[in-house]
Write an enzyme that holds these catalytic residues in place. Structure first.
Site, short mmCIF file in Angstrom:
data_model
loop_
_atom_site.label_atom_id
_atom_site.label_comp_id
_atom_site.label_asym_id
_atom_site.label_seq_id
_atom_site.Cartn_x
_atom_site.Cartn_y
_atom_site.Cartn_z
N HIS B 24 41.17 30.23 -19.69
CA HIS B 24 42.26 31.10 -20.25
C HIS B 24 42.78 30.69 -21.28
O HIS B 24 43.85 30.70 -21.83
CB HIS B 24 43.28 31.12 -19.01
CG HIS B 24 44.15 29.88 -18.57
ND1 HIS B 24 44.80 29.18 -19.51
CD2 HIS B 24 44.40 29.71 -17.38
CE1 HIS B 24 45.29 28.37 -18.67
NE2 HIS B 24 45.28 28.50 -17.47
N HIS B 78 48.56 24.32 -5.07
CA HIS B 78 48.95 25.29 -6.40
C HIS B 78 48.08 26.62 -5.94
O HIS B 78 46.99 26.52 -5.73
CB HIS B 78 48.34 24.45 -7.44
CG HIS B 78 48.52 25.00 -8.73
ND1 HIS B 78 49.56 26.14 -9.09
CD2 HIS B 78 47.85 24.97 -9.88
CE1 HIS B 78 49.50 26.74 -10.34
NE2 HIS B 78 48.42 25.85 -10.85
N GLU B 80 47.14 28.64 -8.25
CA GLU B 80 46.39 29.27 -9.32
C GLU B 80 45.07 29.48 -8.70
O GLU B 80 44.51 28.44 -8.28
CB GLU B 80 46.41 28.53 -10.57
CG GLU B 80 46.16 29.18 -12.02
CD GLU B 80 46.25 28.57 -13.13
OE1 GLU B 80 47.06 27.56 -13.24
OE2 GLU B 80 45.76 28.83 -14.19
N ASP B 82 41.92 28.78 -9.98
CA ASP B 82 40.96 27.61 -10.07
C ASP B 82 41.10 26.87 -8.99
O ASP B 82 40.08 26.02 -8.77
CB ASP B 82 40.96 27.08 -11.46
CG ASP B 82 42.56 26.45 -11.81
OD1 ASP B 82 43.46 27.10 -11.22
OD2 ASP B 82 42.66 25.50 -12.63
N HIS B 145 52.79 23.38 -12.63
CA HIS B 145 53.35 24.27 -13.99
C HIS B 145 53.60 25.48 -13.20
O HIS B 145 53.66 26.52 -14.24
CB HIS B 145 52.34 24.14 -14.96
CG HIS B 145 50.95 24.69 -14.74
ND1 HIS B 145 50.65 25.78 -15.46
CD2 HIS B 145 50.04 24.76 -13.60
CE1 HIS B 145 49.30 26.33 -14.77
NE2 HIS B 145 49.12 25.65 -13.86
N ASP B 164 47.56 20.22 -10.76
CA ASP B 164 47.20 20.27 -12.09
C ASP B 164 47.92 18.94 -12.80
O ASP B 164 47.46 18.57 -14.03
CB ASP B 164 47.62 21.36 -12.89
CG ASP B 164 46.67 22.47 -12.36
OD1 ASP B 164 45.67 22.29 -12.28
OD2 ASP B 164 47.13 23.85 -12.43
N TYR B 191 45.61 18.53 -22.25
CA TYR B 191 46.19 19.38 -20.84
C TYR B 191 47.58 19.08 -21.24
O TYR B 191 48.33 20.32 -20.69
CB TYR B 191 45.57 18.57 -19.91
CG TYR B 191 45.54 19.54 -18.78
CD1 TYR B 191 44.51 20.34 -18.46
CD2 TYR B 191 46.91 19.54 -18.03
CE1 TYR B 191 44.66 21.21 -17.28
CE2 TYR B 191 46.80 20.27 -16.92
CZ TYR B 191 45.83 21.21 -16.53
OH TYR B 191 45.90 22.17 -15.44
N HIS B 224 41.93 18.41 -11.94
CA HIS B 224 40.82 18.65 -12.73
C HIS B 224 40.57 17.20 -13.38
O HIS B 224 41.51 16.36 -13.86
CB HIS B 224 41.31 19.59 -14.15
CG HIS B 224 41.72 20.96 -13.83
ND1 HIS B 224 40.75 21.81 -13.63
CD2 HIS B 224 42.86 21.42 -13.42
CE1 HIS B 224 41.66 23.01 -13.13
NE2 HIS B 224 42.89 22.87 -13.34
C1 LIG Z 1 49.45 28.41 -18.05
C2 LIG Z 1 50.00 29.77 -17.37
C3 LIG Z 1 51.29 30.05 -17.88
C4 LIG Z 1 51.93 31.18 -17.03
N1 LIG Z 1 52.97 31.38 -17.35
C5 LIG Z 1 53.90 32.52 -16.96
C6 LIG Z 1 55.11 32.66 -17.42
O1 LIG Z 1 55.90 31.96 -17.95
N2 LIG Z 1 55.70 33.74 -16.64
C7 LIG Z 1 55.19 34.56 -15.82
O2 LIG Z 1 55.80 35.49 -15.21
N3 LIG Z 1 53.78 34.41 -15.42
C8 LIG Z 1 53.06 33.18 -15.96
N4 LIG Z 1 51.98 33.19 -15.65
C9 LIG Z 1 51.42 33.69 -14.66
C10 LIG Z 1 50.41 34.80 -14.79
O3 LIG Z 1 51.10 35.54 -15.72
C11 LIG Z 1 49.86 35.75 -13.65
O4 LIG Z 1 48.98 34.55 -13.02
C12 LIG Z 1 49.29 36.71 -13.79
O5 LIG Z 1 48.81 37.36 -12.61
C13 LIG Z 1 47.78 36.72 -14.53
O6 LIG Z 1 47.33 38.12 -14.94
P1 LIG Z 1 46.05 38.24 -15.56
O7 LIG Z 1 45.15 37.76 -14.42
O8 LIG Z 1 45.90 39.48 -16.18
O9 LIG Z 1 45.57 37.02 -16.51
C14 LIG Z 1 51.33 31.81 -16.19
C15 LIG Z 1 49.99 31.86 -16.09
C16 LIG Z 1 49.27 30.51 -16.42
C17 LIG Z 1 47.74 30.53 -16.02
FE LIG Z 2 47.22 25.73 -12.47
FE LIG Z 3 44.25 23.96 -12.66
#
Ligand SMILES: Cc1cc2nc3c(=O)[nH]c(=O)nc-3n(C[C@H](O)[C@H](O)[C@H](O)COP(=O)(O)O)c2cc1C
Ligand SMILES: [Fe+2]
Ligand SMILES: [Fe+2]
Lengths: 53, 396
Positions: B24, B78, B80, B82, B145, B164, B191, B224
């Site tokens: 990403h 988590h 996310e 991954d 995070h 993470d 990281y 990771h």
């Molecule tokens: C490293 C990281 C930081 C993120 N920071 C925010 C954030 O500050 N605020 C928010 O609303 N979403 C945040 N997100 C969540 C993403 O916006 C969310 O997962 C979104 O669905 C990703 O859209 P995409 O699939 O188009 O990339 C973050 C995601 C990642 C991976």
């Molecule tokens: Fe993560």
């Molecule tokens: Fe991760």
């Protein structure tokens, strides 16, 4: 009543909605939140909130 | 790949992603891994899954120990993808009704990632779960995070499954810190600088809380990279140090350039900084990745940005790094801006505005040079660097 934004995660405390999940009735001003109230999204303390302009 | 035993009946069953180079938007020059963990007790527990396309590999790894259908409980530390991407396939394979334990925010977030069919069960902060010989404790780590992030601690083996946190994008069969050696610290730092830096104040609070709880941690298993078993305190102490952001006697000069004029300035500025006994390095943005620039920025006391003026504004790649840095919220930095220009020269003042918004201490209003720096221009750049170098020395 003023809204307050969490500087950690961006959550907005809106007194009109309160925080019912955590026992805060709608209509509670930010100032009237208990001191141990924390951001429902990220757990940040009250002093990490800023007034929304 | 065979599962690796970490302690009696505790296994690493995750997968290695050797070829990923862009995670990403973060450059992963050494690939990565998606770690998952299996505990075989009276109940069989799987902690986290992997990226969707690696799910069958993970199931194969589990099969080297036990039939995956014998898994009773899945824990999602988590949301996310991954780490959760494999959940639908795993649950379909082992039994759709089996529970997936997660935090309160995990419950909300997993529902929005996988609308159908997971039997999600919320656990509260500090809640314990007995699985036979072992008791697991769940610790919420909101915003480390994501809002859903949590740790799972195995009280019996004193293993912290840290999601993470404490991770590194690193692919290798070494599995453990002692087998990789010190090189791993660079990947852990990268990281931290790119994923966690903005939450530095929360990290300090969390580590304080964990220390107050007196958790005895013999091993840290992140989601990771390698596992910290030889000296888990080392990575915890590194997190404390990085979170304090005190800064070293170091400055980075981050710039882009069209016809090398801003570059000449950058090199003379860096030399001026170095003349004060401060480590200095010019970094050309298009020759680096923004995530590597951020890693260099982490322990630098001063960050100096340079851009030529292009169409009345900053060069786009410089704006990219500034935007990225704004989100990661570095603290306690000294800042300054410079650049070459032709007629209107807006870039320097614009950068200064960005640095002010970042809360940096601006040590000079900025240096602009008309077209190609001559001997006098080079000397001005050198002097500008000296001033920054002195400010770094004074601040530390
Ligand atoms: C490293 C990281 C930081 C993120 N920071 C925010 C954030 O500050 N605020 C928010 O609303 N979403 C945040 N997100 C969540 C993403 O916006 C969310 O997962 C979104 O669905 C990703 O859209 P995409 O699939 O188009 O990339 C973050 C995601 C990642 C991976
Ligand atoms: Fe993560
Ligand atoms: Fe991760």
């Amino acid at each position: 009543m003023d809204k307050y934004v969490c500087s950690v995660c961006g959550y907005v405390y809106d007194p009109a909605n309160g925080d019912p999940d955590n026992g805060i009735e709608p209509g509670t001003s930010f100032a009237d939140l208990p001191n141990d109230w924390v951001c429902p999204v990220c757990g940040a303390a009250k002093d990490e909130f800023e007034k929304q302009e | 790949m065979k599962a690796v035993e970490l302690a009696k009946d505790v296994y690493s069953v995750g997968v290695i992603d050797w070829n990923i180079r862009d995670f990403h938007g973060y450059s992963t020059e050494r690939g990565s891994s998606y770690n998952a963990y299996l505990i075989v007790d009276e109940k069989v527990v799987l902690i986290d899954t992997v990226k969707k396309e690696f799910t069958d590999k993970m199931l194969e790894n589990i099969s080297s120990i036990i039939d995956p259908k014998r898994i009773d409980i899945v824990i999602s530390n988590h949301t996310e993808m991954d780490h959760s991407g494999g959940l639908p396939r795993v649950m379909h394979y082992i039994g759709q009704d089996k529970p997936v334990y997660c935090s309160k925010m995990g419950f909300k977030n997993l529902s929005e990632h996988f609308p159908a069919g997971l039997n999600l069960k919320e656990v509260s902060n500090g809640e314990e779960m007995n699985i036979g010989k072992r008791t697991l404790t769940f610790l919420e780590t909101r915003m480390l995070h994501w809002p859903d992030s949590m740790f799972t601690y195995d009280q019996t083996d004193k293993i912290l499954f840290s999601s993470d946190a404490f991770g590194q994008h690193y692919a290798g069969f070494e599995t453990f810190d002692d087998k990789v050696g010190d090189e791993i610290m660079h990947h852990a730092k990268k990281y931290y600088a790119n994923i966690l830096l903005l939450y530095a104040p929360l990290i300090l609070k969390l580590i304080e809380k964990v220390q107050e709880m007196g958790l005895d941690i013999k091993m840290i298993c992140p989601d990771h990279g390698i596992i910290w078993r030889s000296d888990p305190a080392k990575i915890i102490n590194a997190y404390v140090e990085w979170s304090k952001q005190e800064g070293h006697k170091k400055a980075i000069v981050v710039y882009d350039t069209m016809w090398h004029s801003t570059e000449i300035m950058a090199e003379n500025i860096a030399e001026g900084i170095a003349s004060q006994g401060v480590e200095a390095r010019p970094i050309h943005i298009r020759s680096s990745d923004r995530s590597d620039i951020m890693t260099e920025a982490l322990n630098a006391k001063a960050i100096v940005f340079g851009s030529p003026t292009l169409n009345n504004t900053i060069f786009p790649t410089v704006a990219d790094v500034l935007t990225y840095m704004k989100g990661l919220k570095p603290k306690n930095k000294i800042g300054a801006a410079f650049g070459s220009y032709g007629w209107s020269g807006e870039a320097v003042a614009e950068i200064r505005g960005h640095l002010e918004n970042l809360g940096m201490e601006i040590v000079d209003p900025g240096l602009r040079i008309h077209y190609v720096p001559d001997d006098q221009g080079r000397a001005e750049a050198y002097a500008f660097g000296q001033k920054i170098g002195k400010a770094v020395i004074d601040a530390l």
